[in-house]
Design a protein around this motif. Sequence first.
Motif, short mmCIF file in Angstrom:
data_model
loop_
_atom_site.label_atom_id
_atom_site.label_comp_id
_atom_site.label_asym_id
_atom_site.label_seq_id
_atom_site.Cartn_x
_atom_site.Cartn_y
_atom_site.Cartn_z
N TRP A 1 -2.99 -2.67 15.71
CA TRP A 1 -1.54 -2.49 15.57
C TRP A 1 -1.31 -1.83 14.22
CZ3 TRP A 1 1.60 -3.17 19.54
CH2 TRP A 1 1.18 -3.99 20.58
N LEU A 2 -0.55 -0.77 14.19
CA LEU A 2 -0.17 -0.09 12.97
C LEU A 2 1.27 -0.47 12.68
CD1 LEU A 2 -0.78 1.98 10.74
CD2 LEU A 2 -0.06 3.77 12.35
N LEU A 3 1.47 -1.24 11.62
CA LEU A 3 2.79 -1.76 11.29
C LEU A 3 3.36 -1.00 10.11
CD1 LEU A 3 1.96 -5.59 11.34
CD2 LEU A 3 2.48 -4.08 13.27
N VAL A 4 4.48 -0.37 10.32
CA VAL A 4 5.20 0.25 9.22
C VAL A 4 6.30 -0.74 8.86
CG1 VAL A 4 6.54 2.23 8.43
CG2 VAL A 4 4.66 2.57 10.06
N CYS A 5 6.17 -1.30 7.67
CA CYS A 5 7.06 -2.36 7.23
C CYS A 5 8.06 -1.81 6.21
CB CYS A 5 6.24 -3.49 6.61
SG CYS A 5 4.98 -4.13 7.72
N GLU A 6 8.90 -2.69 5.72
CA GLU A 6 9.95 -2.29 4.80
C GLU A 6 9.40 -1.59 3.55
OE1 GLU A 6 14.14 -4.27 3.98
OE2 GLU A 6 12.48 -5.45 3.18
N THR A 7 8.28 -2.08 3.02
CA THR A 7 7.71 -1.46 1.81
C THR A 7 6.19 -1.28 1.89
OG1 THR A 7 7.47 -3.60 0.71
CG2 THR A 7 9.53 -2.39 0.31
N SER A 8 5.64 -1.26 3.10
CA SER A 8 4.19 -1.10 3.23
C SER A 8 3.83 -0.56 4.61
CB SER A 8 3.47 -2.44 2.99
OG SER A 8 3.76 -3.34 4.04
N VAL A 9 2.58 -0.17 4.74
CA VAL A 9 2.00 0.15 6.03
C VAL A 9 0.75 -0.70 6.14
CG1 VAL A 9 0.69 2.15 5.17
CG2 VAL A 9 1.23 2.00 7.59
N ARG A 10 0.52 -1.27 7.33
CA ARG A 10 -0.60 -2.19 7.51
C ARG A 10 -1.29 -1.91 8.85
NH1 ARG A 10 0.59 -7.17 4.39
NH2 ARG A 10 2.42 -6.71 3.15
N LEU A 11 -2.59 -2.08 8.86
CA LEU A 11 -3.36 -1.95 10.09
C LEU A 11 -3.92 -3.32 10.42
CD1 LEU A 11 -4.28 0.22 12.12
CD2 LEU A 11 -6.39 0.42 10.81
N ILE A 12 -3.58 -3.81 11.61
CA ILE A 12 -4.00 -5.13 12.05
C ILE A 12 -4.96 -4.96 13.22
CG2 ILE A 12 -3.25 -7.40 12.87
CD1 ILE A 12 -2.00 -6.63 10.16
N GLY A 13 -6.22 -5.36 13.02
CA GLY A 13 -7.24 -5.27 14.06
C GLY A 13 -7.35 -6.56 14.84
N PRO A 14 -8.25 -6.62 15.79
CA PRO A 14 -8.44 -7.83 16.60
C PRO A 14 -8.79 -9.06 15.75
CG PRO A 14 -9.62 -5.98 17.57
CD PRO A 14 -9.11 -5.52 16.23
N ASP A 15 -9.40 -8.86 14.59
CA ASP A 15 -9.79 -9.98 13.74
C ASP A 15 -8.91 -10.14 12.51
OD1 ASP A 15 -11.94 -10.64 15.44
OD2 ASP A 15 -13.17 -9.09 14.50
N GLY A 16 -7.76 -9.48 12.49
CA GLY A 16 -6.86 -9.60 11.35
C GLY A 16 -6.62 -8.28 10.65
N GLU A 17 -5.96 -8.34 9.51
CA GLU A 17 -5.60 -7.14 8.77
C GLU A 17 -6.83 -6.43 8.23
OE1 GLU A 17 -3.16 -6.45 4.79
OE2 GLU A 17 -1.91 -7.20 6.45
N THR A 18 -6.89 -5.11 8.45
CA THR A 18 -8.03 -4.33 7.99
C THR A 18 -7.67 -3.30 6.94
OG1 THR A 18 -7.79 -2.71 9.76
CG2 THR A 18 -9.20 -4.62 10.21
N GLY A 19 -6.37 -3.09 6.72
CA GLY A 19 -5.95 -2.14 5.71
C GLY A 19 -4.47 -2.22 5.44
N GLN A 20 -4.09 -1.87 4.21
CA GLN A 20 -2.68 -1.86 3.85
C GLN A 20 -2.46 -0.98 2.64
OE1 GLN A 20 -1.07 -5.30 1.33
NE2 GLN A 20 -2.56 -6.31 2.67
N SER A 21 -1.23 -0.51 2.52
CA SER A 21 -0.82 0.24 1.34
C SER A 21 0.66 -0.07 1.11
CB SER A 21 -1.02 1.74 1.55
OG SER A 21 -0.73 2.43 0.36
N HIS A 22 1.04 -0.24 -0.16
CA HIS A 22 2.41 -0.59 -0.51
C HIS A 22 3.11 0.58 -1.18
CE1 HIS A 22 2.08 -4.89 0.41
NE2 HIS A 22 0.80 -4.69 0.13
N PHE A 23 4.44 0.63 -1.01
CA PHE A 23 5.25 1.71 -1.55
C PHE A 23 6.22 1.15 -2.59
CE2 PHE A 23 4.54 2.50 3.06
CZ PHE A 23 3.54 3.43 2.91
N ARG A 24 6.70 2.03 -3.47
CA ARG A 24 7.66 1.61 -4.49
C ARG A 24 9.06 1.45 -3.93
NH1 ARG A 24 5.93 5.80 -9.07
NH2 ARG A 24 4.99 6.74 -7.29
N GLU A 25 9.38 2.25 -2.91
CA GLU A 25 10.72 2.22 -2.32
C GLU A 25 10.66 1.80 -0.86
OE1 GLU A 25 13.66 2.44 -3.63
OE2 GLU A 25 12.88 2.80 -5.63
N VAL A 26 11.80 1.56 -0.30
CA VAL A 26 11.93 1.12 1.09
C VAL A 26 11.65 2.28 2.03
CG1 VAL A 26 13.57 0.20 2.79
CG2 VAL A 26 13.57 -0.67 0.45
N VAL A 27 10.93 2.00 3.09
CA VAL A 27 10.59 3.01 4.10
C VAL A 27 11.84 3.34 4.91
CG1 VAL A 27 9.28 3.41 6.22
CG2 VAL A 27 8.17 2.33 4.24
#
Length: 159
Positions: free
Chosen positions: A98-124
């Motif tokens: 699952w590729l989640l674009v959140c309010e201030t981050s992007v995250r990749l969630i695999g079958p075993d949990g989160e596998t990657g993330q990056s945070h932003f200074r401003e709101v998406v």
Amino acid sequence: MKPTISRFVADGRVFALVQTPTSDIRRTELTISLIGSRSWDYVVPGWRDVSVGISGEIAYVWAARSIIVLPSHKHADPKVIPFDEEDLIVVFVAGSCWLLVCETSVRLIGPDGETGQSHFREVVEEASFDGHIVIVRDVDSLEYRFEVSGTNLVEIIDS
């Protein structure tokens, strides 16, 4: 308060969504029906709209703090994936992740949990995904690009 009713088709299945706001913005009552079969009731946060995604045979609904993966046949039940880190803006299927674009981050969630993330200074503000590259734009119009490769999320830095 008046309910909102919508329908959508995913791989031959017809779903109905009934969203009933409550006097508490933290709560919206959501009924999901697989037409001709069953219905399921949920309470979701009311401060963001309920959204729908379809990717191949996978149909899903998301609210501010969860993803509801809809059944692929009439004898199955939906699967709820809670997400309490921050508000979900856009949700994509990325292979087995699952590729989640959140309010201030992007995250990749695999079958075993989160596998990657990056945070932003401003709101998406918006995001797009072509199955390989996700492009995220924030309220300051800054654009970020990430490659999704298997269960890896890699920022693309222009040189």
